[in-house]
Design a protein around this motif. Sequence first.
Motif, PDB file in Angstrom:
ATOM      1  N   SER A   6       0.829  -1.212   0.000  1.00  0.00           N
ATOM      2  CA  SER A   6       0.000   0.000   0.000  1.00  0.00           C
ATOM      3  C   SER A   6       0.859   1.256   0.000  1.00  0.00           C
ATOM      4  CB  SER A   6      -0.916  -0.001   1.230  1.00  0.00           C
ATOM      5  OG  SER A   6      -0.148  -0.071   2.427  1.00  0.00           O
ATOM      6  N   ALA A   7       2.027   1.177   0.660  1.00  0.00           N
ATOM      7  CA  ALA A   7       2.931   2.330   0.695  1.00  0.00           C
ATOM      8  C   ALA A   7       3.564   2.542  -0.669  1.00  0.00           C
ATOM      9  CB  ALA A   7       4.007   2.117   1.750  1.00  0.00           C
ATOM     10  N   ILE A   8       3.948   1.445  -1.330  1.00  0.00           N
ATOM     11  CA  ILE A   8       4.529   1.537  -2.663  1.00  0.00           C
ATOM     12  C   ILE A   8       3.547   2.210  -3.617  1.00  0.00           C
ATOM     13  CG2 ILE A   8       5.330   0.180  -4.647  1.00  0.00           C
ATOM     14  CD1 ILE A   8       6.369  -1.896  -2.665  1.00  0.00           C
ATOM     15  N   GLY A   9       2.267   1.907  -3.421  1.00  0.00           N
ATOM     16  CA  GLY A   9       1.241   2.481  -4.277  1.00  0.00           C
ATOM     17  C   GLY A   9       1.130   3.988  -4.144  1.00  0.00           C
ATOM     18  N   ARG A  10       1.651   4.551  -3.070  1.00  0.00           N
ATOM     19  CA  ARG A  10       1.582   5.994  -2.873  1.00  0.00           C
ATOM     20  C   ARG A  10       2.700   6.741  -3.597  1.00  0.00           C
ATOM     21  NH1 ARG A  10       0.111   4.318   2.411  1.00  0.00           N
ATOM     22  NH2 ARG A  10       2.157   4.827   3.285  1.00  0.00           N
ATOM     23  N   LEU A  11       3.684   6.009  -4.132  1.00  0.00           N
ATOM     24  CA  LEU A  11       4.717   6.639  -4.943  1.00  0.00           C
ATOM     25  C   LEU A  11       4.180   6.886  -6.342  1.00  0.00           C
ATOM     26  CD1 LEU A  11       7.928   4.548  -4.058  1.00  0.00           C
ATOM     27  CD2 LEU A  11       7.463   6.914  -3.408  1.00  0.00           C
ATOM     28  N   ASP A  12       4.582   8.003  -6.955  1.00  0.00           N
ATOM     29  CA  ASP A  12       4.124   8.215  -8.323  1.00  0.00           C
ATOM     30  C   ASP A  12       4.888   7.296  -9.268  1.00  0.00           C
ATOM     31  OD1 ASP A  12       6.576   9.375  -9.201  1.00  0.00           O
ATOM     32  OD2 ASP A  12       5.911  11.369  -8.583  1.00  0.00           O
ATOM     33  N   LYS A  13       4.433   7.203 -10.483  1.00  0.00           N
ATOM     34  CA  LYS A  13       4.974   6.230 -11.439  1.00  0.00           C
ATOM     35  C   LYS A  13       6.462   6.444 -11.680  1.00  0.00           C
ATOM     36  CE  LYS A  13       4.304   4.394 -16.103  1.00  0.00           C
ATOM     37  NZ  LYS A  13       3.486   4.488 -17.352  1.00  0.00           N
ATOM     38  N   GLN A  14       6.891   7.681 -11.814  1.00  0.00           N
ATOM     39  CA  GLN A  14       8.293   7.968 -12.102  1.00  0.00           C
ATOM     40  C   GLN A  14       9.194   7.525 -10.952  1.00  0.00           C
ATOM     41  OE1 GLN A  14       8.144  12.204 -13.127  1.00  0.00           O
ATOM     42  NE2 GLN A  14       8.478  11.662 -15.275  1.00  0.00           N
ATOM     43  N   ASP A  15       8.774   7.781  -9.709  1.00  0.00           N
ATOM     44  CA  ASP A  15       9.563   7.364  -8.550  1.00  0.00           C
ATOM     45  C   ASP A  15       9.639   5.845  -8.460  1.00  0.00           C
ATOM     46  OD1 ASP A  15      10.153   9.929  -7.761  1.00  0.00           O
ATOM     47  OD2 ASP A  15       8.541  10.064  -6.282  1.00  0.00           O
ATOM     48  N   LEU A  16       8.535   5.194  -8.730  1.00  0.00           N
ATOM     49  CA  LEU A  16       8.511   3.741  -8.682  1.00  0.00           C
ATOM     50  C   LEU A  16       9.427   3.145  -9.748  1.00  0.00           C
ATOM     51  CD1 LEU A  16       7.352   1.200  -7.417  1.00  0.00           C
ATOM     52  CD2 LEU A  16       5.396   1.377  -8.961  1.00  0.00           C
ATOM     53  N   CYS A  19      13.035   3.481  -8.606  1.00  0.00           N
ATOM     54  CA  CYS A  19      13.401   2.469  -7.612  1.00  0.00           C
ATOM     55  C   CYS A  19      13.648   1.117  -8.273  1.00  0.00           C
ATOM     56  CB  CYS A  19      12.298   2.346  -6.555  1.00  0.00           C
ATOM     57  SG  CYS A  19      12.182   3.753  -5.433  1.00  0.00           S
ATOM     58  N   LEU A  20      12.784   0.749  -9.199  1.00  0.00           N
ATOM     59  CA  LEU A  20      12.956  -0.523  -9.897  1.00  0.00           C
ATOM     60  C   LEU A  20      14.229  -0.509 -10.734  1.00  0.00           C
ATOM     61  CD1 LEU A  20       9.270  -1.192 -11.015  1.00  0.00           C
ATOM     62  CD2 LEU A  20      10.536  -2.286  -9.155  1.00  0.00           C
ATOM     63  N   ASP A  21      14.569   0.648 -11.292  1.00  0.00           N
ATOM     64  CA  ASP A  21      15.809   0.779 -12.063  1.00  0.00           C
ATOM     65  C   ASP A  21      17.019   0.568 -11.161  1.00  0.00           C
ATOM     66  OD1 ASP A  21      17.463   1.681 -14.415  1.00  0.00           O
ATOM     67  OD2 ASP A  21      17.943   3.302 -13.021  1.00  0.00           O
ATOM     68  N   VAL A  22      16.989   1.154  -9.977  1.00  0.00           N
ATOM     69  CA  VAL A  22      18.088   0.982  -9.018  1.00  0.00           C
ATOM     70  C   VAL A  22      18.231  -0.486  -8.635  1.00  0.00           C
ATOM     71  CG1 VAL A  22      18.849   1.478  -6.659  1.00  0.00           C
ATOM     72  CG2 VAL A  22      17.977   3.325  -8.102  1.00  0.00           C
ATOM     73  N   ILE A  23      17.116  -1.137  -8.349  1.00  0.00           N
ATOM     74  CA  ILE A  23      17.133  -2.553  -7.980  1.00  0.00           C
ATOM     75  C   ILE A  23      17.716  -3.397  -9.112  1.00  0.00           C
ATOM     76  CG2 ILE A  23      15.667  -4.552  -7.476  1.00  0.00           C
ATOM     77  CD1 ILE A  23      13.760  -2.560  -6.034  1.00  0.00           C
ATOM     78  N   ASN A  24      17.295  -3.127 -10.326  1.00  0.00           N
ATOM     79  CA  ASN A  24      17.779  -3.871 -11.486  1.00  0.00           C
ATOM     80  C   ASN A  24      19.270  -3.656 -11.701  1.00  0.00           C
ATOM     81  OD1 ASN A  24      17.342  -5.467 -13.976  1.00  0.00           O
ATOM     82  ND2 ASN A  24      17.795  -3.534 -15.010  1.00  0.00           N
ATOM     83  N   ARG A  25      19.722  -2.419 -11.545  1.00  0.00           N
ATOM     84  CA  ARG A  25      21.147  -2.121 -11.731  1.00  0.00           C
ATOM     85  C   ARG A  25      21.999  -2.775 -10.652  1.00  0.00           C
ATOM     86  NH1 ARG A  25      21.287   4.309 -12.560  1.00  0.00           N
ATOM     87  NH2 ARG A  25      23.526   3.961 -12.854  1.00  0.00           N
TER      88      ARG A  25
END
Length: 255
Positions: A6-16, A19-25
């Motif tokens: 539910s907290a992740i859902g409060r991030l806007d699309k660009q921020d999310l 974060c996924l880009d950082v995790i992937n890298r």
Amino acid sequence: MPVEPSAIGRLDKQDLVKCLDVINRCLKIATEEEYHRVIMDFASWMGFRYVLYAYTNATYANGYKIDIVNLSNPEEWMDEYHRENFLLCDPVRIEMEKRLAMNANLSFILWDSYDRALSDREKYLVRRRKHYGLEYGCSVYDDSENRDFAFLVSFADKKKKPDARTEMMCRMVVSHMMICRKKLDMLTLFNGMTVKEKAVSEWLVKGKTNWEIAHILGISENTVKFHLKNIFVKLSVSNRQQAVTALMIAKYLSV
């Protein structure tokens, strides 16, 4: 604790996506330069100028060395921090140890917002920190499941204040930053091994016994034991299973 969906859902699309880009890298990083670039890019995205991270292989053992890596804090501040031995009275470190003792293995720390009165020495540290432009800041840390490795990263700025967005983004990526840092250390240890030690390691990972390794490599069992002893020392492990785990991590990272 991990970030709730539910907290992740409060991030806007660009921020999310960031974060996924950082995790992937973090999954693909093979050098410290790449690792530091990822952290600095993440800090810049959130709006912070100053970045530092610290980690240790012995979270709960007093006296063990903490590795502090400064990425963009003012050099004058870091020189004073080390010269004055501020680590001993750093309220962030004290708060982290307090939370670890309460089994809070992943936590976000908002600077200068503690549920206790700071000592005179801690207050002096805060004043000196702000003198160098680190007016606002936060830290997020994670402690490995086995409690054998802890990682903390701090973000600060003269104007940017950490907020709920900052906390959610930090919580999403810190575990991946910690794992990547640990893998890089393991890879460094692995690369410090000799050709013969790497040859023994290759068969060790495959579950071969000392006798089998000796037969495959055309050496004596005593020579295998000699190489294994050196491998354990270089990998900072104490037994065969720990060595296999470390070697598998190194192999995964180098693919």
